[in-house]
Design an enzyme around this catalytic site. Structure first.
Site, mmCIF file in Angstrom:
data_model
loop_
_atom_site.group_PDB
_atom_site.id
_atom_site.type_symbol
_atom_site.label_atom_id
_atom_site.label_comp_id
_atom_site.label_asym_id
_atom_site.label_seq_id
_atom_site.Cartn_x
_atom_site.Cartn_y
_atom_site.Cartn_z
ATOM 1 N N THR A 279 -1.498 43.424 92.670
ATOM 2 C CA THR A 279 -0.100 43.841 92.706
ATOM 3 C C THR A 279 0.187 44.797 93.855
ATOM 4 O O THR A 279 1.269 44.770 94.424
ATOM 5 C CB THR A 279 0.283 44.501 91.375
ATOM 6 O OG1 THR A 279 -0.738 45.411 91.002
ATOM 7 C CG2 THR A 279 0.428 43.471 90.305
ATOM 8 N N THR A 280 -0.788 45.647 94.177
ATOM 9 C CA THR A 280 -0.596 46.524 95.331
ATOM 10 C C THR A 280 -0.615 45.683 96.597
ATOM 11 O O THR A 280 0.197 45.866 97.501
ATOM 12 C CB THR A 280 -1.712 47.576 95.401
ATOM 13 O OG1 THR A 280 -1.925 48.113 94.114
ATOM 14 C CG2 THR A 280 -1.361 48.674 96.359
ATOM 15 N N ASP B 101 -6.153 44.141 83.745
ATOM 16 C CA ASP B 101 -6.316 43.486 85.047
ATOM 17 C C ASP B 101 -7.616 42.693 85.066
ATOM 18 O O ASP B 101 -7.654 41.535 85.473
ATOM 19 C CB ASP B 101 -6.379 44.528 86.180
ATOM 20 C CG ASP B 101 -4.991 44.970 86.608
ATOM 21 O OD1 ASP B 101 -4.046 44.681 85.864
ATOM 22 O OD2 ASP B 101 -4.872 45.595 87.670
ATOM 23 N N ASP C 81 -2.232 50.996 89.315
ATOM 24 C CA ASP C 81 -1.810 49.608 89.287
ATOM 25 C C ASP C 81 -0.445 49.460 89.944
ATOM 26 O O ASP C 81 0.527 50.087 89.528
ATOM 27 C CB ASP C 81 -1.755 49.154 87.828
ATOM 28 C CG ASP C 81 -1.344 47.707 87.721
ATOM 29 O OD1 ASP C 81 -1.846 46.915 88.526
ATOM 30 O OD2 ASP C 81 -0.513 47.388 86.866
HETATM 31 P P1 ADP Z 1 -4.432 45.434 93.762
HETATM 32 O O1 ADP Z 1 -3.442 46.074 92.852
HETATM 33 O O2 ADP Z 1 -3.768 44.715 94.889
HETATM 34 O O3 ADP Z 1 -5.444 44.621 93.055
HETATM 35 P P2 ADP Z 1 -6.530 47.310 94.175
HETATM 36 O O4 ADP Z 1 -6.321 48.768 94.238
HETATM 37 O O5 ADP Z 1 -7.144 46.737 92.950
HETATM 38 O O6 ADP Z 1 -5.159 46.635 94.475
HETATM 39 O O7 ADP Z 1 -7.416 46.930 95.430
HETATM 40 C C1 ADP Z 1 -7.832 45.628 95.670
HETATM 41 C C2 ADP Z 1 -8.494 45.514 96.999
HETATM 42 O O8 ADP Z 1 -9.700 46.284 97.033
HETATM 43 C C3 ADP Z 1 -8.879 44.087 97.279
HETATM 44 O O9 ADP Z 1 -8.500 43.749 98.576
HETATM 45 C C4 ADP Z 1 -10.389 44.093 97.112
HETATM 46 O O10 ADP Z 1 -10.986 43.127 97.941
HETATM 47 C C5 ADP Z 1 -10.753 45.479 97.529
HETATM 48 N N1 ADP Z 1 -12.021 45.905 96.944
HETATM 49 C C6 ADP Z 1 -12.325 46.012 95.640
HETATM 50 N N2 ADP Z 1 -13.591 46.418 95.445
HETATM 51 C C7 ADP Z 1 -14.122 46.600 96.687
HETATM 52 C C8 ADP Z 1 -15.398 47.022 97.173
HETATM 53 N N3 ADP Z 1 -16.379 47.348 96.351
HETATM 54 N N4 ADP Z 1 -15.585 47.080 98.502
HETATM 55 C C9 ADP Z 1 -14.576 46.762 99.344
HETATM 56 N N5 ADP Z 1 -13.359 46.366 98.944
HETATM 57 C C10 ADP Z 1 -13.120 46.269 97.645
HETATM 58 MG MG MG Z 2 -6.822 45.335 91.592
#
Ligand code: ADP
Ligand code: MG
Length: 554
Positions: free
Chosen positions: A93-94, A390, A60
C-alpha cells in the site's frame, strides 16, 4: 456589446488549465512525502491521533491514508488506490502511493513545458503495460514443490512483508505462524476463518496459534467454577437463545383474578426454563454455547450435570465454531438432532494473561485457525494485528497464484532498465515520457536506502550497473538492508508475490493518469435549499470516486 453568459451559480469556484494541473500534482506529491518514510524494513511509523483522543501507530500505507483527513480532492484519489491495493492484495500500500506520486512528479516538468497531458497519459499507459508484462516474465513459480518446501518458501514471503513492521524483530516466529494458519484453512476464501485475538500483556513470543477456534469468555456466572474445563471429543451445542429466567418475565402479560393462581404462574415460568435446559442436556452435548445470555440458574444446572456452558459468545466466534466443529446454530431447543451438534478433539478453557479463553482444537472440518496475540501496549497489539493481516493476505495470494519476484527494489530496477532500453527504440517525444516513467520506478530502491540511512545515489549506481550486465545475472539484485550495499534479493529470500507489484504498478499508473486528465475543478457554492445543499456537497467535494465534475473527465 455581447451579453454575458452566466453558466454557473454565483460564488462557484473554478480553477482550470495548467495551473490547476500543477496544483493537483503538487498536492499528490505532498501526500507521497507523508508516507514515503514508512517504506521498507527500516521505515518509520506514523502516530496519528484525532480529536477524540484515539491514537494509532502504524506503518501500513492503507491505514495511514485512511486516517489522514485529506481534504484536497485530487489527493483523495491516493487514499482510494491505497484502499484498493489493500483489499485486492493486502500489501504494497505504501508502494502504490509512492509510485503514483513519483509518476506525477516526473510528469511535472513536462506539464510545465506545455506538453499536452494526453500525450503523457498515452505513454504512461504503454509503459505500464510493458512493465507488467515484464514482471510476469520475470516472476518465478514456486509451484510443484513438496508441502514442506512450499511452507518454507511461503514463510519467506511472509517474513519479507513483516520485516517492515513493528513486529519485524520476530518475523520468523510470526511468519511460520501465519503460514500454518493459512495452510489450516486450505483454499477457503473467507478471510474471517482466521481469527486474531488480542490479549494485552505478556510478551510477543507468548502469542500462539490454535488450529481451531479460540475466543475470550465474556461472562462467568455463579456455578461456572464447578463446571469441567476440559473435554475430549465433546459434543458441542450452538444456540441463539436466551437461557435465563428473565426472558419469560418480559415476554408475557398475565392477568390474575385470584391471588392463589399466582404460584402456578411462577411455577410455569420455572418449568419453561427447566424444560429448555433438560432438552439441552438430553441432546448429549457437553459444551453449550449461546450467542445470548446463559444466566446463573442455567449455569448451575449445567454444572450439576458436568456440562460446560458459555453465553454471550460473539456471533463471529459462534459462526467460526460452527464452521470448524461442524455444527449448526439452533434457534430453538426442540428436536435437537445429533446432526446439528458439532465436535472437536479437545475443548479447553484456559487462562491467557488476564482473560479466560475457550479453545476448540482439532476440529473435524479443520477450516479455521486462530492467532492469539500477546504484547504490551494496545497500540502495539493493534499494529501487530494489522501487520499479521498483511502477511496473511500475502501468503494467501502466494498460495493462489504462486509466483514471486525479488523484492528490495530489485524488480523495480529491472523493469526500469527494461523500459529505458525499450524507450530508445521509440522515436518522438514518447521516448522521453517512457524514460521518465522508468526513472520514477527507481523511487522504491531509493526510498528503501533513504529510510535506512544509506547513500541512495551510491547504492543506485551500483544497482544500475548490476542490472545493466549483459548476462542478466544481476537481474535480482536489490538493496541490502543490513549492510547498505547491494545483494541478490532472491538468494536472500526477500520475496514478494508478483501480484503485489503488478497491482501496484497498475493502480499507481491509473491514478497518475486520472490526475493528469483533470484540467478543471469546480466547487459549487452552498445552495439555499437543504436539498440542493446535499447535492452541492457531493459535487463540490469531488471525491476520488469520481463524483465531482472535475474528476469525471477522462
Ligand atoms: P508496503 O506497504 O508497500 O508493503 P512496506 O513498508 O511493507 O511497504 O515495504 C515494502 C518494501 O520493502 C518492498 O519493496 C520490499 O521489497 C522491501 N523489503 C522488505 N523486506 C526487505 C528486506 N529484508 N530487504 C530489502 N528490502 C525489503
Ligand atoms: Mg508491506
Amino acid at each position: 456589446q455581447q451579453p454575458q453568459i452566466i453558466l454557473l451559480k454565483e460564488g462557484t469556484d473554478t480553477s482550470q488549465g495548467k495551473a490547476q494541473l500543477l496544483s493537483n500534482i503538487n498536492s499528490v506529491t505532498a501526500v507521497g512525502d507523508v508516507v514515503r518514510t514508512t517504506l521498507g524494513p527500516r521505515g518509520m511509523d506514523k502516530l496519528i491521533h484525532d480529536d477524540k483522543g484515539s491514537v494509532t501507530i502504524s506503518n501500513d500505507g492503507a491505514t495511514i491514508m485512511k486516517l489522514l483527513d485529506i481534504v484536497h480532492p485530487a489527493a483523495k484519489i491516493l487514499v482510494d488506490i491505497a484502499k484498493s491495493q489493500d483489499s485486492e492484495v493486502g500489501d504494497g500500500t505504501t508502494t502504490v502511493v509512492l509510485l503514483a506520486a513519483e509518476f506525477l512528479k516526473e510528469a511535472k516538468p513536462f506539464v510545465e513545458d506545455g506538453v499536452h497531458s494526453q500525450n503523457l497519459i498515452r505513454s504512461y499507459r504503454t509503459a505500464s503495460t510493458l512493465a507488467i508484462e515484464k514482471v510476469k516474465e520475470l516472476a518465478v513459480s514456486i509451484e510443484g514443490k513438496s508441502v514442506e518446501e512450499k511452507k518454507g518458501l511461503l514463510a519467506k514471503c511472509a517474513a519479507t512483508t513483516l520485516s517492515s513492521k513493528l513486529i519485524g524483530g520476530e518475523k520468523e516466529f510470526f511468519a511460520t505462524m501465519v503460514v500454518d494458519a493459512v495452510m489450516a484453512i486450505g483454499d477457503d476464501d473467507r478471510l474471517n476463518l482466521i481469527g486474531i485475538k488480542k490479549v494485552p500483556g505478556g510478551n510477543m513470543r507468548d502469542s500462539f496459534l490454535v488450529d481451531g477456534v479460540a475466543f475470550k469468555k465474556t461472562f462467568s456466572y455463579a456455578g461456572f467454577e464447578q463446571q469441567p474445563k476440559k473435554f475430549l471429543n465433546p459434543k458441542i451445542l450452538l444456540l441463539n437463545i436466551e437461557l435465563e429466567l428473565k426472558s419469560e418475565k418480559e415476554n408475557a402479560e398475565i392477568r390474575l383474578s385470584d391471588p392463589s393462581q399466582y404460584q402456578s404462574i411462577v411455577d410455569a415460568e420455572w418449568n419453561i426454563i427447566y424444560d429448555k435446559l433438560d432438552k439441552c442436556v438430553e441432546s448429549g452435548a457437553k459444551v453449550v454455547l449461546s450467542r445470548l445470555a446463559i444466566g446463573d440458574l442455567a449455569t448451575q444446572y449445567f454444572a450439576d450435570r458436568d456440562i460446560f456452558c458459555a453465553g454471550r459468545v460473539a456471533e463471529e466466534d459462534l459462526n467460526r465454531v460452527a464452521a470448524a466443529a461442524g455444527g449448526t446454530v439452533q434457534t430453538s431447543v426442540n428436536n435437537i438432532i445429533p446432526e446439528v451438534l458439532g465436535t472437536c478433539e479437545i475443548f479447553e478453557e484456559k487462562q491467557v494473561g488476564g482473560e479466560r479463553f475457550n479453545i476448540f482444537s482439532g476440529c473435524p472440518s479443520g477450516r479455521t485457525a486462530t492467532i492469539v496475540l500477546r504484547g504490551g501496549a494496545d497500540q502495539f497489539i493493534e499494529e501487530a494485528e494489522r501487520s499479521l493481516h498483511d502477511a496473511i493476505m500475502i501468503v494467501r495470494r502466494a498460495v493462489k497464484n504462486s509466483t514471486v519476484v525479488p523484492g528490495g527494489g530489485a524488480i523495480d530496477m529491472e523493469i526500469s532498465k527494461y523500459l529505458r532500453q525499450h524507450s530508445r527504440t521509440i522515436a518522438g517525444k514518447s521516448q522521453l515520457f517512457i524514460n521518465s516513467y522508468a526513472k520514477a520506478l527507481e523511487v522504491i530502491p531509493r526510498q528503501l536506502c533513504d529510510n535506512a540511512g544509506f547513500d541512495a545515489t551510491d547504492v543506485l549506481n551500483k544497482l544500475r550497473q548490476k542490472h545493466a550486465m549483459q548476462s542478466g545475472e544481476g537481474a535480482s539484485y536489490g538493496v541490502d538492508i543490513n549492510t547498505g550495499g547491494i545483494a541478490d534479493s532472491f538468494a536472500n529470500f526477500v520475496w514478494e508475490p508478483a501480484v503485489v507489484k503488478i497491482n501496484a504498478i497498475n493502480a499507481a499508473t491509473e491514478a497518475a493518469c486520472l490526475i493528469l486528465s483533470v484540467d478543471e475543478t469546480v466547487k459549487n457554492p452552498k445552495s439555499e435549499s437543504a436539498q440542493g445543499d446535499a447535492a452541492a456537497g457531493a459535487m463540490g467535494r469531488g471525491r476520488g470516486g469520481g463524483r465531482g465534475r472535475g474528476m469525471r473527465r477522462r
